[in-house]
Design a protein around this motif. Structure first.
Motif, PDB file in Angstrom:
ATOM      1  N   ASP A   1      40.470  68.686 -35.355  1.00  0.00           N
ATOM      2  CA  ASP A   1      41.778  68.364 -35.884  1.00  0.00           C
ATOM      3  C   ASP A   1      41.682  67.108 -36.746  1.00  0.00           C
ATOM      4  O   ASP A   1      40.910  66.194 -36.455  1.00  0.00           O
ATOM      5  CB  ASP A   1      42.755  68.127 -34.731  1.00  0.00           C
ATOM      6  CG  ASP A   1      44.165  67.874 -35.229  1.00  0.00           C
ATOM      7  OD1 ASP A   1      44.825  68.850 -35.611  1.00  0.00           O
ATOM      8  OD2 ASP A   1      44.563  66.701 -35.252  1.00  0.00           O
ATOM      9  N   THR A   2      42.470  67.038 -37.812  1.00  0.00           N
ATOM     10  CA  THR A   2      42.402  65.896 -38.723  1.00  0.00           C
ATOM     11  C   THR A   2      42.843  64.591 -38.069  1.00  0.00           C
ATOM     12  O   THR A   2      42.540  63.515 -38.574  1.00  0.00           O
ATOM     13  CB  THR A   2      43.278  66.144 -39.959  1.00  0.00           C
ATOM     14  OG1 THR A   2      44.606  66.451 -39.527  1.00  0.00           O
ATOM     15  CG2 THR A   2      42.727  67.297 -40.781  1.00  0.00           C
ATOM     16  N   ALA A   3      43.575  64.668 -36.979  1.00  0.00           N
ATOM     17  CA  ALA A   3      44.002  63.462 -36.265  1.00  0.00           C
ATOM     18  C   ALA A   3      43.663  63.601 -34.776  1.00  0.00           C
ATOM     19  O   ALA A   3      44.541  63.685 -33.931  1.00  0.00           O
ATOM     20  CB  ALA A   3      45.491  63.223 -36.456  1.00  0.00           C
ATOM     21  N   PRO A   4      42.388  63.626 -34.442  1.00  0.00           N
ATOM     22  CA  PRO A   4      41.999  63.879 -33.052  1.00  0.00           C
ATOM     23  C   PRO A   4      42.309  62.727 -32.105  1.00  0.00           C
ATOM     24  O   PRO A   4      42.268  62.903 -30.895  1.00  0.00           O
ATOM     25  CB  PRO A   4      40.483  64.104 -33.157  1.00  0.00           C
ATOM     26  CG  PRO A   4      40.067  63.324 -34.358  1.00  0.00           C
ATOM     27  CD  PRO A   4      41.210  63.445 -35.319  1.00  0.00           C
ATOM     28  N   LEU A   5      42.606  61.532 -32.653  1.00  0.00           N
ATOM     29  CA  LEU A   5      42.899  60.378 -31.795  1.00  0.00           C
ATOM     30  C   LEU A   5      44.393  60.092 -31.710  1.00  0.00           C
ATOM     31  O   LEU A   5      44.810  58.979 -31.387  1.00  0.00           O
ATOM     32  CB  LEU A   5      42.168  59.140 -32.324  1.00  0.00           C
ATOM     33  CG  LEU A   5      40.641  59.234 -32.423  1.00  0.00           C
ATOM     34  CD1 LEU A   5      40.072  57.933 -32.970  1.00  0.00           C
ATOM     35  CD2 LEU A   5      40.033  59.544 -31.061  1.00  0.00           C
TER      36      LEU A   5
ATOM     37  N   THR B   1      34.316  62.958 -39.180  1.00  0.00           N
ATOM     38  CA  THR B   1      35.231  63.463 -38.157  1.00  0.00           C
ATOM     39  C   THR B   1      36.542  63.896 -38.786  1.00  0.00           C
ATOM     40  O   THR B   1      37.101  64.953 -38.442  1.00  0.00           O
ATOM     41  CB  THR B   1      35.501  62.377 -37.099  1.00  0.00           C
ATOM     42  OG1 THR B   1      34.264  61.994 -36.492  1.00  0.00           O
ATOM     43  CG2 THR B   1      36.458  62.884 -36.037  1.00  0.00           C
ATOM     44  N   HIS B   2      37.039  63.106 -39.720  1.00  0.00           N
ATOM     45  CA  HIS B   2      38.310  63.445 -40.357  1.00  0.00           C
ATOM     46  C   HIS B   2      38.196  64.715 -41.193  1.00  0.00           C
ATOM     47  O   HIS B   2      39.132  65.518 -41.237  1.00  0.00           O
ATOM     48  CB  HIS B   2      38.773  62.285 -41.239  1.00  0.00           C
ATOM     49  CG  HIS B   2      40.026  62.581 -42.013  1.00  0.00           C
ATOM     50  ND1 HIS B   2      41.262  62.711 -41.413  1.00  0.00           N
ATOM     51  CD2 HIS B   2      40.223  62.765 -43.336  1.00  0.00           C
ATOM     52  CE1 HIS B   2      42.164  62.972 -42.332  1.00  0.00           C
ATOM     53  NE2 HIS B   2      41.557  63.011 -43.507  1.00  0.00           N
ATOM     54  N   HIS B   3      37.071  64.899 -41.861  1.00  0.00           N
ATOM     55  CA  HIS B   3      36.918  66.034 -42.779  1.00  0.00           C
ATOM     56  C   HIS B   3      36.303  67.271 -42.120  1.00  0.00           C
ATOM     57  O   HIS B   3      36.207  68.308 -42.778  1.00  0.00           O
ATOM     58  CB  HIS B   3      36.063  65.617 -43.979  1.00  0.00           C
ATOM     59  CG  HIS B   3      36.717  64.603 -44.862  1.00  0.00           C
ATOM     60  ND1 HIS B   3      37.897  64.839 -45.524  1.00  0.00           N
ATOM     61  CD2 HIS B   3      36.351  63.321 -45.176  1.00  0.00           C
ATOM     62  CE1 HIS B   3      38.233  63.764 -46.224  1.00  0.00           C
ATOM     63  NE2 HIS B   3      37.314  62.827 -46.028  1.00  0.00           N
ATOM     64  N   ASP B   4      35.883  67.162 -40.866  1.00  0.00           N
ATOM     65  CA  ASP B   4      35.271  68.294 -40.177  1.00  0.00           C
ATOM     66  C   ASP B   4      36.333  69.347 -39.889  1.00  0.00           C
ATOM     67  O   ASP B   4      37.292  69.093 -39.158  1.00  0.00           O
ATOM     68  CB  ASP B   4      34.626  67.819 -38.870  1.00  0.00           C
ATOM     69  CG  ASP B   4      33.700  68.867 -38.272  1.00  0.00           C
ATOM     70  OD1 ASP B   4      33.927  70.073 -38.525  1.00  0.00           O
ATOM     71  OD2 ASP B   4      32.764  68.489 -37.551  1.00  0.00           O
ATOM     72  N   PHE B   5      36.174  70.545 -40.474  1.00  0.00           N
ATOM     73  CA  PHE B   5      37.181  71.588 -40.310  1.00  0.00           C
ATOM     74  C   PHE B   5      37.273  72.091 -38.877  1.00  0.00           C
ATOM     75  O   PHE B   5      38.254  72.708 -38.482  1.00  0.00           O
ATOM     76  CB  PHE B   5      36.883  72.765 -41.256  1.00  0.00           C
ATOM     77  CG  PHE B   5      35.672  73.578 -40.854  1.00  0.00           C
ATOM     78  CD1 PHE B   5      35.796  74.701 -40.049  1.00  0.00           C
ATOM     79  CD2 PHE B   5      34.402  73.203 -41.279  1.00  0.00           C
ATOM     80  CE1 PHE B   5      34.678  75.445 -39.694  1.00  0.00           C
ATOM     81  CE2 PHE B   5      33.293  73.936 -40.924  1.00  0.00           C
ATOM     82  CZ  PHE B   5      33.421  75.071 -40.124  1.00  0.00           C
ATOM     83  N   ARG B   6      36.251  71.825 -38.054  1.00  0.00           N
ATOM     84  CA  ARG B   6      36.270  72.271 -36.658  1.00  0.00           C
ATOM     85  C   ARG B   6      37.072  71.336 -35.767  1.00  0.00           C
ATOM     86  O   ARG B   6      37.366  71.659 -34.626  1.00  0.00           O
ATOM     87  CB  ARG B   6      34.840  72.372 -36.127  1.00  0.00           C
ATOM     88  CG  ARG B   6      33.950  73.357 -36.889  1.00  0.00           C
ATOM     89  CD  ARG B   6      32.493  73.138 -36.551  1.00  0.00           C
ATOM     90  NE  ARG B   6      32.050  71.809 -36.948  1.00  0.00           N
ATOM     91  CZ  ARG B   6      30.825  71.338 -36.708  1.00  0.00           C
ATOM     92  NH1 ARG B   6      29.945  72.090 -36.077  1.00  0.00           N
ATOM     93  NH2 ARG B   6      30.489  70.127 -37.105  1.00  0.00           N
TER      94      ARG B   6
ATOM     95  N   ARG C   1      48.255  71.218 -32.573  1.00  0.00           N
ATOM     96  CA  ARG C   1      47.450  70.184 -33.223  1.00  0.00           C
ATOM     97  C   ARG C   1      47.603  68.876 -32.485  1.00  0.00           C
ATOM     98  O   ARG C   1      48.657  68.539 -31.973  1.00  0.00           O
ATOM     99  CB  ARG C   1      47.912  70.006 -34.675  1.00  0.00           C
ATOM    100  CG  ARG C   1      47.579  71.174 -35.565  1.00  0.00           C
ATOM    101  CD  ARG C   1      48.273  71.008 -36.905  1.00  0.00           C
ATOM    102  NE  ARG C   1      47.922  69.752 -37.546  1.00  0.00           N
ATOM    103  CZ  ARG C   1      46.881  69.599 -38.348  1.00  0.00           C
ATOM    104  NH1 ARG C   1      46.069  70.592 -38.581  1.00  0.00           N
ATOM    105  NH2 ARG C   1      46.645  68.434 -38.912  1.00  0.00           N
ATOM    106  N   ALA C   2      46.519  68.107 -32.466  1.00  0.00           N
ATOM    107  CA  ALA C   2      46.574  66.823 -31.761  1.00  0.00           C
ATOM    108  C   ALA C   2      47.618  65.907 -32.360  1.00  0.00           C
ATOM    109  O   ALA C   2      48.272  65.144 -31.668  1.00  0.00           O
ATOM    110  CB  ALA C   2      45.198  66.150 -31.802  1.00  0.00           C
ATOM    111  N   SER C   3      47.801  66.003 -33.682  1.00  0.00           N
ATOM    112  CA  SER C   3      48.764  65.120 -34.327  1.00  0.00           C
ATOM    113  C   SER C   3      50.197  65.483 -33.990  1.00  0.00           C
ATOM    114  O   SER C   3      51.108  64.699 -34.204  1.00  0.00           O
ATOM    115  CB  SER C   3      48.580  65.164 -35.845  1.00  0.00           C
ATOM    116  OG  SER C   3      48.719  66.480 -36.302  1.00  0.00           O
TER     117      SER C   3
END
Length: 760
Positions: A217-221, A210-215, A104-106
């Protein structure tokens, strides 16, 4: 033909020697079993070899950097490399899909190496009239000029200016941009707030999706080095944040915190376009530059404390804390709940008990020595359970016997949710105040002690003595470090965060007995030299030290009971002559009343020291004649020591009960001819202030302190008294009957809670 075959077979069997046939019939069973085992083993070996080949095919891209030959990382898992290095296609048949779980990005840290990496600031803005664009341009230019003045200007690249109206948002807010190697990005966002549909509305929707898109990651930045937001608003149209002041900037800050896995580098800045935006923007910019310097050194954004950097909104965070506090805790040593007396006293009257660590008693009753013993024994060794317990509660231990801790009101003031009662009464802003003590040891074991009974206790000093400069520098460093950790807390105001980096007040009331420290006067002198006011609280058990005390800005004595029996039950003093010591301290305060601002602090415990004790308290006031009297309801801490002494939530008085006691005390004082009146209140802390009419000037209460006047008097070297540094009149909102909450702050109510005030 069939007959010929049958005859040939018959001939073959007939021609076999009789010995062979006999051997076959005798050993055919073990032979068949052995052949079966061999066939199974060969089959198993074949399957294992195929699996090993598949594993090798899967790992080949990862091994490319280990060998001399490069491997195409774009090659599919169904291709493999032959012995000559050429790619071989698989044989016909279905493809096997082989892969691995991506991190995961996070979970991936955005590390920064000063030796090789570069920082790329990106300044985003949204503007309709052009003002925000002009300010963003100026900010970008000033950052570039500033970076050129650094010792290593090459580490921070020229900033880029980006208009949110024209960029492709997916290129920046779904994942960090793909730039040059070893380049990490730092986002700065300047956001005005409008009450019409603009690009900002689309931008916010994009962040939410972006945050809620299941495709995604919840923390892409999360790979960003950090971010910070500054908002412009109009207080004339939207006076408060609840009414819309900088609301869109606050939304951007919230969603960016979610998308970056809490990489908030500096608190949300907010400026009023018609008043203070220049000052607020300058503070925010200065803070960002300090953060960039820390990143450049490889220090990152710093460590957080519980609650720091939480991506949730402040209100959501508070509601979750409230729900957690209502859960029934498991019986576990060291666990207890703390809450504000208004929230507790107004909602719960149960007698639930919780366990906690017992106090560590270092008392020697027979010792009468008044000199400091020369010993190397530490009061709180780093290997002791006391040290572990105090640090777990959030204390920073300085040296061997001192400590510093962030008060919960500091966090409240940083978020614009109000300061403690000392702000209403004396003008102390909580985010400018450091709460510390030079002595963690105490000579009482009060039933209502907030410190869970974990601090050491004793009647004489028998430990190593740390020099005052070590303590002074250590507590300041610890305080500033904890303040810096709060920069990621949701709702922290940038201007107050900047102000908090300059300590202006010191409350010597954290835990233990500050006056117990042998070099307390030298420590106070260091505070005053840096123009830090001093508020010292003692428990009236050390009269010799109290008599030798130099000037403090305000001197408190805890008056927890009106008679000997009540004092023994509540404070549980260690000195056998505790009542005599107590009365002697009151006499010393009477002598100091024209040199010091003296305060009696009465902590009311229902069932212990409220009922029918107003007359007794009035007698103590007549003996000590303090400048002020603080009457405060007890805050229940829920430890086993409290429960063992019979203290439960039923002993927490309602604010109305505190007000009734105050009226009874004023009446008792009037009967004795003592001129005191009710000056101010802070209902949220369940606290009321009575003042001597010495401080009621021309019909107005002057309970605030003139801090600059105090330091001028102190530096003059001449004798002075409390009237010489009286401050401005007590503000209207703090006076008795008005609640005591600054209207410039935003009062946060828990569900179902409303402020309670007493009519004057």
């Amino acid at each position: 033909m069939a007959e010929n075959s049958s005859s040939l077979s018959s001939v073959r069997w007939e021609t076999l020697p009789a010995e062979v046939l006999q051997i076959w019939h005798q050993y055919r069973t073990p032979i068949i079993v052995s052949l079966t085992v061999i066939l199974v083993a060969l089959r198993t070996l074949h399957i294992l070899r195929n699996r090993n080949k598949q594993e090798l095919d899967r790992k080949l891209p990862l091994l490319s950097s280990a060998g001399p030959k490069s491997v195409d990382t774009n090659r599919t898992s169904s291709e493999r490399v032959g012995e000559n290095g050429n790619t071989e296609k698989p044989q016909s048949g279905p493809k096997r899909i082989v892969g691995k779980k991506l991190a995961r990005a996070s979970m991936i840290s955005a590390g920064f190496s000063p030796a090789t990496d570069k920082i790329q600031p990106l300044v985003f803005f949204s503007s309709l009239g052009g003002m925000t664009e002009a300010l963003a341009t100026k900010l970008s230019q000033e950052l570039d000029v500033w970076s050129e003045t650094l010792e290593d200007p090459s580490t921070i690249l020229k900033s880029s200016l980006l208009d949110l109206s024209y960029i492709e948002q997916d290129d920046y807010f779904v994942s960090p941009p793909k730039g040059e190697p070893n380049t990490s990005y730092f986002y700065l966002l300047l956001v005005p707030t409008y009450n019409i549909d603009t690009t900002l509305n689309n931008f916010l929707e994009n962040l939410k999706e972006t945050h809620h898109d299941f495709r995604i990651d919840t923390a892409p930045l999360a790979r960003l080095l950090g971010f910070s937001v500054f908002g412009f608003g109009d207080k004339e149209g939207w006076p408060t944040e609840d009414e819309g002041f900088c609301s869109q900037a606050a939304e951007v800050d919230k969603w960016m915190a979610k998308l970056t896995a809490r990489k908030r580098a500096f608190p949300l800045g907010m400026g009023d376009i018609k008043s203070d935006w220049k000052t607020r923007l300058a503070e925010w910019q200065d803070g960002l530059q300090n953060v960039l310097l820390e990143i450049q050194k490889g220090n990152g954004l710093g460590e957080g404390v519980p609650g720091s950097g939480d991506a949730e909104e402040s209100d959501v965070e508070e509601e979750e804390e409230e729900l957690d506090s209502k859960k029934v805790p498991k019986k576990k040593a060291g666990k207890s709940t703390l809450d504000d007396v208004e929230d507790l006293g107004g909602s719960y009257r149960g007698s639930g008990e919780s366990t906690g660590p017992l106090a560590i008693d270092f008392t020697t009753y027979g010792s009468k020595a008044k000199t400091v013993e020369n010993t190397s024994r530490e009061m709180v060794p780093k290997t002791s359970p006391t040290y572990a317990s105090l640090t777990k509660q959030g204390y920073t231990i300085v040296g061997s016997h001192s400590g510093v801790k962030i008060c919960r009101w500091t966090k409240s003031a940083l978020r614009g949710r109000g300061s403690c009662y000392k702000y209403s009464f004396y003008g102390i802003k909580s985010h400018l105040c450091m709460e510390t003590t030079p002595s963690l040891s105490c000579s009482n074991k009060c039933v209502f002690c907030w410190r869970h009974g974990t601090n050491p206790v004793g009647t004489t000093w028998r430990w190593k003595v740390d020099p005052p400069d070590l303590i002074f520098n250590g507590v300041k460093e610890g305080h500033y470090k904890k303040i810096k950790m709060l920069k990621g807390v949701p709702g922290v105001r940038a201007e107050r965060f900047a102000e908090a980096m300059q300590i202006r007040h010191c409350a010597l009331s954290l835990v233990g007995e500050p006056i117990f420290y042998p070099h307390i006067n030298e420590f106070l002198a260091m505070l005053h030299k840096e123009r830090i006011s001093s508020f010292l609280v003692c428990n009236a058990q050390h009269p010799d030290e109290l008599a030798a005390l130099d000037h403090v800005t305000q001197l408190y004595v805890s008056i927890d009971a009106s008679n000997k029996d009540s004092l023994k039950k509540i404070d549980r003093p260690l000195h056998r002559d505790f009542w005599e010591r107590f009365l002697r301290c009151l006499d010393i305060l009477r002598e100091k009343r024209f040199q010091q601002r003296t305060v009696f602090r009465l902590t009311l415990v229902k069932g212990f020291n409220i009922e029918d004790e107003a007359e007794g308290y009035a007698e103590l006031v007549a003996r000590g004649l303090p400048c002020f009297i603080e009457v405060k309801g007890v805050t229940f801490c829920g430890t086993s020591t409290s429960a063992g002494a019979g203290l439960t939530m039923q002993n927490v008085p309602f604010y109305e009960e505190v007000c009734e006691f105050v009226h009874a005390l004023v009446a008792a004082l009037e009967r004795r001819g003592l001129e005191y009146g009710i000056a101010a209140e802070h209902a949220h802390s369940c606290c009321v202030l009575l003042g001597s009419t010495r401080f009621k000037i021309e019909g107005k209460w002057h309970t605030l302190i003139g801090y600059e006047k105090f330091f001028e008097c102190l530096e003059s070297g001449e004798e002075f008294g409390p009237e010489d540094y009286v401050g401005e009149p007590t503000p209207e909102w703090a006076l008795w009957g008005n609640g005591g909450f600054d209207p410039r702050d935003e009062r946060f109510y828990r569900k179902g809670k409303k402020a309670v005030t007493c009519d004057g």
